[in-house]
Structures are given as C-alpha cells and as structure tokens.
Write an enzyme that holds these catalytic residues in place. Structure first.
Site, PDB file in Angstrom:
ATOM      1  N   LEU A 145       1.003  -1.377   0.163  1.00 28.87           N
ATOM      2  CA  LEU A 145       0.037   0.134   0.056  1.00 28.87           C
ATOM      3  C   LEU A 145       0.831   1.246   0.109  1.00 28.87           C
ATOM      4  CD1 LEU A 145      -2.543  -1.573   2.806  1.00 28.87           C
ATOM      5  CD2 LEU A 145      -3.117  -0.890   0.257  1.00 28.87           C
ATOM      6  N   HIS A 190      -0.629 -11.282   9.582  1.00 26.45           N
ATOM      7  CA  HIS A 190       0.528 -11.447   9.006  1.00 26.45           C
ATOM      8  C   HIS A 190       1.002 -12.918   9.874  1.00 26.45           C
ATOM      9  CE1 HIS A 190       4.170 -11.341   6.900  1.00 26.45           C
ATOM     10  NE2 HIS A 190       4.882 -11.820   7.967  1.00 26.45           N
ATOM     11  N   GLU A 202      -5.337 -18.167  13.090  1.00 26.29           N
ATOM     12  CA  GLU A 202      -5.707 -16.874  12.423  1.00 26.29           C
ATOM     13  C   GLU A 202      -7.049 -16.626  12.767  1.00 26.29           C
ATOM     14  OE1 GLU A 202      -4.408 -16.859   8.578  1.00 26.29           O
ATOM     15  OE2 GLU A 202      -2.374 -16.859   9.155  1.00 26.29           O
TER      16      GLU A 202
HETATM   17  C1  GRF Z   1      -3.471 -15.679   5.751  1.00 24.67           C
HETATM   18  O1  GRF Z   1      -2.395 -16.707   6.099  1.00 24.67           O
HETATM   19  C2  GRF Z   1      -2.913 -14.256   6.368  1.00 24.67           C
HETATM   20  O2  GRF Z   1      -2.162 -14.625   7.428  1.00 24.67           O
HETATM   21  C3  GRF Z   1      -2.107 -13.880   5.315  1.00 24.67           C
HETATM   22  O3  GRF Z   1      -2.829 -14.187   4.064  1.00 24.67           O
HETATM   23  C4  GRF Z   1      -3.560 -15.472   4.112  1.00 24.67           C
HETATM   24  C5  GRF Z   1      -4.802 -15.016   3.897  1.00 24.67           C
HETATM   25  O4  GRF Z   1      -5.425 -16.458   3.867  1.00 24.67           O
HETATM   26  N1  GRF Z   1      -1.963 -12.382   5.334  1.00 24.67           N
HETATM   27  P1  GRF Z   1      -7.359 -16.215   3.771  1.00 24.67           P
HETATM   28  O5  GRF Z   1      -7.373 -15.469   2.206  1.00 24.67           O
HETATM   29  O6  GRF Z   1      -7.910 -15.188   4.794  1.00 24.67           O
HETATM   30  O7  GRF Z   1      -7.554 -17.499   3.737  1.00 24.67           O
END
Ligand code: GRF
Length: 222
Positions: free
Chosen positions: A100, A116, A181
């Site tokens: 960005l 991340h 995540e």
């Molecule tokens: C994830 O592993 C995140 O950590 C990184 O990109 C990936 C995105 O996965 N920034 P998704 O598109 O949410 O399945």
C-alpha cells in the site's frame, strides 16, 4: 472504534485470495460476537475465491483490479474511493497481497488492521512458514497488527504462538497457523470495534494500557 454507538460498526474487508479470515470475521459478526457488519469485501483479483465466499454469506463484493491501473498510486486512489463509499469504521486487510502507498496507510491510520503469518517483528514478507522451519525455530505463529507505513512493521495487537514440530513441513505448519488466524483475527477486530485498542505514536494501547512489542500473546498447543 464505532462512529455511532448504536449502529453496528461499519467494516470493509480487502482480500486477494481464499478469504478464510474474512469469513471468520463475517461469522463473528453474524453471531454478534463482533458488534459490526461487513459492508463490502473488495478484492484486487477478479478470481479471488473469497469473493464467492462473501457472496454466499450475502456480503456485497467489489473488484478493483490492480492490473487496470498504471501505477500503484492510481490503483490506491481508486481503492480509497471504493472504500470511502462505505464510510468504514474499520478497514481490515485479510490476505490482501498488495503493497500500500503511504497515502493509503495515512488515510486509514488507526483503523487499518492486518494479519501476518509470523511472530512479528520476525519474518516480515513472504514464505514465513518455510523460513521459520529453515531457521530451526521451536515456535512460530501469527500476528494481528495495526498497519503503518512500515510494511509488516506492526505495531502488534495480538499473537498466537504455535509450536513447530520436528515433522512439520511448511504446509502442515500453515494449516495449524491458519486455524489460529481464524480465532485471533475476529478477537482483534472485536476489541477494535469495542474501542479497546488505540494506536498512538506507533504504540498500541489496550484498555488504556501500553502493550509490549509482541502484543497480547496467546499460546496454542496445536
Ligand atoms: C493468511 O495466511 C494471512 O495470514 C495472510 O494471508 C493469508 C490469507 O488467507 N496475510 P485467507 O485469504 O484469509 O484464507
């Protein structure tokens, strides 16, 4: 933080890929764990799988294809226009694979979040899982952070720490980390929407207390 304390917070999510984090956040909104609504999912890639997931969840989708613009600045200007239509309280990057411009980051500073797949400040950039394995790290993880002009620079809000097993390859590690995540990103967005997180002079405050550089750390036995 929400502009209007009565209405659900207005969230715009930017994606480039599979959109699994976007979906985790959408589900948390649907369950009212997050007092917010994803008003639009915007992708820079017309074929991003996450666009279908968003449509299935009844969320408005939009494509701003970076290939249609000659420069990064031009692309970001159009992207900002698209985002601003929704007057968002939070702009959530969820696998958005574009660098960005400073203008973009400044515009949404303090309400721009990213996830991340590493324990930042370790392993900024790509191939983070392989790099953690190659380095012989015993633990690896994922970070939710505010976005500043410093790419993948944090500052950190929340991390999930995952042990690295002897038998792990990058894919096995990626799968275990992605499960984390989907837990921590909705939590980070929820805290932000509730006004519990503040970005001030490059530091993050949670309930008015300065967070350590790692952010809040959650350990996973996964
Ligand atoms: C994830 O592993 C995140 O950590 C990184 O990109 C990936 C995105 O996965 N920034 P998704 O598109 O949410 O399945």
């Amino acid at each position: 933080m929400k502009a209007d304390p009565v209405e659900p917070a207005r969230i715009v999510v930017l994606i480039s890929g599979s959109g699994s984090n976007m979906l985790a956040i959408a589900e948390a909104c649907a369950k009212q764990d997050i007092d917010g609504e994803i008003l639009a999912v915007i992708s820079n890639k017309p074929d991003a799988q996450g666009l279908d997931k968003a449509k299935e969840a009844g969320i408005v989708t939009q494509v701003v294809d970076h290939k249609d613009y000659g420069t990064r600045e031009e692309f970001d200007a159009h992207l900002m226009r698209a985002i601003d239509e929704y007057t968002p309280d939070a702009v959530v990057l969820a696998g958005f694979m574009r660098i960005l411009t400073p203008d973009f980051v400044r515009r949404y500073k303090g309400k721009l979040l990213n996830i991340h797949p590493s324990l930042l400040p370790k392993y900024k950039g790509l191939s983070t899982h392989q790099r953690a394995i190659d380095a012989g790290d015993k633990e690896h993880g994922v970070t939710v952070h505010f976005v500043t002009e410093d790419l993948d620079g944090g500052p950190n809000i929340l991390q999930a720490v995952v042990p690295v097993h002897e038998s792990d390859d990058a894919e096995a590690l990626r799968l275990r980390i992605q499960a984390q995540e989907h837990i921590i990103y909705p939590i980070g967005v929820k805290w932000f929407i509730e006004g519990r997180l503040q970005l001030s002079k490059g530091d993050v405050y949670f309930d008015d207390k300065l967070l350590p550089e790692s952010g809040i750390r959650l350990n996973s036995d996964a």
